[in-house]
Motif scaffolding. Structure first.
Motif, mmCIF file in Angstrom:
data_model
loop_
_atom_site.group_PDB
_atom_site.id
_atom_site.type_symbol
_atom_site.label_atom_id
_atom_site.label_comp_id
_atom_site.label_asym_id
_atom_site.label_seq_id
_atom_site.Cartn_x
_atom_site.Cartn_y
_atom_site.Cartn_z
ATOM 1 N N GLU A 44 0.828 -1.206 0.000
ATOM 2 C CA GLU A 44 0.000 0.000 0.000
ATOM 3 C C GLU A 44 0.864 1.258 0.000
ATOM 4 O O GLU A 44 0.515 2.249 -0.640
ATOM 5 N N ILE A 45 1.973 1.210 0.701
ATOM 6 C CA ILE A 45 2.908 2.343 0.704
ATOM 7 C C ILE A 45 3.443 2.558 -0.705
ATOM 8 O O ILE A 45 3.492 3.689 -1.202
ATOM 9 N N ILE A 46 3.814 1.461 -1.360
ATOM 10 C CA ILE A 46 4.307 1.546 -2.744
ATOM 11 C C ILE A 46 3.209 2.090 -3.665
ATOM 12 O O ILE A 46 3.473 2.944 -4.516
ATOM 13 N N GLN A 47 1.987 1.624 -3.468
ATOM 14 C CA GLN A 47 0.858 2.108 -4.272
ATOM 15 C C GLN A 47 0.654 3.611 -4.050
ATOM 16 O O GLN A 47 0.377 4.353 -4.995
ATOM 17 N N ASN A 48 0.806 4.063 -2.811
ATOM 18 C CA ASN A 48 0.672 5.495 -2.520
ATOM 19 C C ASN A 48 1.731 6.306 -3.259
ATOM 20 O O ASN A 48 1.439 7.364 -3.814
ATOM 21 N N PHE A 49 2.963 5.816 -3.264
ATOM 22 C CA PHE A 49 4.042 6.519 -3.954
ATOM 23 C C PHE A 49 3.881 6.468 -5.465
ATOM 24 O O PHE A 49 4.418 7.308 -6.177
ATOM 25 N N PRO A 82 5.328 -9.150 24.761
ATOM 26 C CA PRO A 82 4.741 -9.639 23.508
ATOM 27 C C PRO A 82 3.719 -8.667 22.924
ATOM 28 O O PRO A 82 3.666 -8.449 21.714
ATOM 29 N N LEU A 83 2.927 -8.046 23.780
ATOM 30 C CA LEU A 83 1.931 -7.080 23.319
ATOM 31 C C LEU A 83 2.597 -5.842 22.736
ATOM 32 O O LEU A 83 2.206 -5.344 21.680
ATOM 33 N N VAL A 84 3.623 -5.352 23.407
ATOM 34 C CA VAL A 84 4.338 -4.168 22.924
ATOM 35 C C VAL A 84 5.045 -4.470 21.604
ATOM 36 O O VAL A 84 4.879 -3.748 20.613
ATOM 37 N N ILE A 85 5.818 -5.546 21.586
ATOM 38 C CA ILE A 85 6.613 -5.889 20.401
ATOM 39 C C ILE A 85 5.722 -6.151 19.185
ATOM 40 O O ILE A 85 6.047 -5.747 18.069
ATOM 41 N N SER A 86 4.583 -6.799 19.406
ATOM 42 C CA SER A 86 3.728 -7.133 18.262
ATOM 43 C C SER A 86 2.978 -5.930 17.713
ATOM 44 O O SER A 86 2.510 -5.964 16.579
ATOM 45 N N ASN A 87 2.869 -4.851 18.473
ATOM 46 C CA ASN A 87 2.119 -3.686 18.004
ATOM 47 C C ASN A 87 2.986 -2.513 17.555
ATOM 48 O O ASN A 87 2.497 -1.627 16.858
ATOM 49 N N VAL A 88 4.252 -2.494 17.920
ATOM 50 C CA VAL A 88 5.136 -1.410 17.460
ATOM 51 C C VAL A 88 5.203 -1.346 15.931
ATOM 52 O O VAL A 88 5.134 -0.253 15.360
ATOM 53 N N PRO A 89 5.307 -2.490 15.222
ATOM 54 C CA PRO A 89 5.277 -2.396 13.755
ATOM 55 C C PRO A 89 3.990 -1.767 13.234
ATOM 56 O O PRO A 89 3.992 -1.084 12.209
ATOM 57 N N GLY A 90 2.883 -1.961 13.935
ATOM 58 C CA GLY A 90 1.616 -1.344 13.528
ATOM 59 C C GLY A 90 1.658 0.160 13.641
ATOM 60 O O GLY A 90 1.112 0.869 12.796
ATOM 61 N N VAL A 91 2.307 0.646 14.693
ATOM 62 C CA VAL A 91 2.455 2.092 14.855
ATOM 63 C C VAL A 91 3.306 2.640 13.705
ATOM 64 O O VAL A 91 2.942 3.625 13.059
ATOM 65 N N ILE A 92 4.421 1.977 13.434
ATOM 66 C CA ILE A 92 5.369 2.453 12.416
ATOM 67 C C ILE A 92 4.768 2.356 11.013
ATOM 68 O O ILE A 92 4.667 3.355 10.292
ATOM 69 N N PHE A 93 4.373 1.145 10.606
ATOM 70 C CA PHE A 93 3.882 0.951 9.240
ATOM 71 C C PHE A 93 2.525 1.611 9.014
ATOM 72 O O PHE A 93 2.243 2.096 7.921
ATOM 73 N N GLY A 94 1.680 1.632 10.036
ATOM 74 C CA GLY A 94 0.399 2.322 9.900
ATOM 75 C C GLY A 94 0.600 3.810 9.685
ATOM 76 O O GLY A 94 -0.041 4.419 8.819
ATOM 77 N N PHE A 95 1.521 4.402 10.458
ATOM 78 C CA PHE A 95 1.793 5.826 10.303
ATOM 79 C C PHE A 95 2.410 6.130 8.943
ATOM 80 O O PHE A 95 2.020 7.091 8.269
ATOM 81 N N ILE A 96 3.361 5.303 8.515
ATOM 82 C CA ILE A 96 4.002 5.520 7.207
ATOM 83 C C ILE A 96 2.958 5.412 6.096
ATOM 84 O O ILE A 96 2.929 6.238 5.181
ATOM 85 N N THR A 97 2.101 4.394 6.185
ATOM 86 C CA THR A 97 1.053 4.251 5.162
ATOM 87 C C THR A 97 0.129 5.438 5.167
ATOM 88 O O THR A 97 -0.189 6.003 4.087
ATOM 89 N N LEU A 98 -0.277 5.884 6.334
ATOM 90 C CA LEU A 98 -1.156 7.025 6.443
ATOM 91 C C LEU A 98 -0.484 8.287 5.907
ATOM 92 O O LEU A 98 -1.081 9.058 5.146
ATOM 93 N N ALA A 99 0.778 8.490 6.240
ATOM 94 C CA ALA A 99 1.498 9.681 5.769
ATOM 95 C C ALA A 99 1.658 9.661 4.249
ATOM 96 O O ALA A 99 1.498 10.705 3.596
ATOM 97 N N THR A 100 1.923 8.494 3.686
ATOM 98 C CA THR A 100 2.139 8.436 2.240
ATOM 99 C C THR A 100 0.858 8.581 1.440
ATOM 100 O O THR A 100 0.902 8.821 0.242
ATOM 101 N N VAL A 101 -0.293 8.431 2.094
ATOM 102 C CA VAL A 101 -1.568 8.694 1.406
ATOM 103 C C VAL A 101 -1.620 10.167 1.019
ATOM 104 O O VAL A 101 -2.078 10.525 -0.072
ATOM 105 N N PHE A 102 -1.127 11.016 1.916
ATOM 106 C CA PHE A 102 -1.207 12.462 1.690
ATOM 107 C C PHE A 102 0.065 13.061 1.113
ATOM 108 O O PHE A 102 0.026 14.131 0.518
ATOM 109 N N ILE A 103 1.196 12.378 1.283
ATOM 110 C CA ILE A 103 2.481 12.878 0.763
ATOM 111 C C ILE A 103 2.992 11.874 -0.258
ATOM 112 O O ILE A 103 3.635 10.891 0.071
ATOM 113 N N HIS A 104 2.696 12.093 -1.487
ATOM 114 C CA HIS A 104 3.150 11.155 -2.527
ATOM 115 C C HIS A 104 3.546 11.893 -3.777
ATOM 116 O O HIS A 104 3.221 12.935 -4.133
#
Length: 104
Positions: A44-49, A82-104
């Protein structure tokens, strides 16, 4: 369900040890699958770009959700790694995907 009602006293430690071992394995599998779910945002990030942005709703909600679960796991009396480690990628990749929707 109380273990005292179903397991003889001499077997309780074995049952407890087995449950702990199973929970540790389950947490590792959950970390792996949760990370894969968030890494799946890369197309999705690639699609946004590429100039064809995806809807921002799902990555926005996923970012909020992952952030809340990360904070919950972090601020528990005993950190739930386990809860922290499994959700940190969601914070990172979710934010990057969201940012690239508007900045492409």
């Amino acid at each position: 369900m109380k273990i005292d009602n179903y397991v003889p006293k001499d077997k309780r430690k074995d049952v407890t040890d087995k449950r702990i071992k199973n929970l540790k394995l389950m947490s590792k599998v959950a970390i792996f699958t949760s990370s894969l779910m968030y890494i799946a945002y890369i197309p999705e990030i690639i699609q946004n770009f590429s100039g064809d942005p995806v809807s921002p709703i799902q990555p926005f909600v996923a970012t909020i959700n992952a952030t809340l679960w990360t904070l919950y796991g972090w601020f528990k009396t005993y950190r739930d790694w386990p809860l922290v480690i499994s959700n940190v990628p969601g914070v990172i990749f979710g934010f990057i995907t969201l940012a690239t929707v508007f900045i492409h």
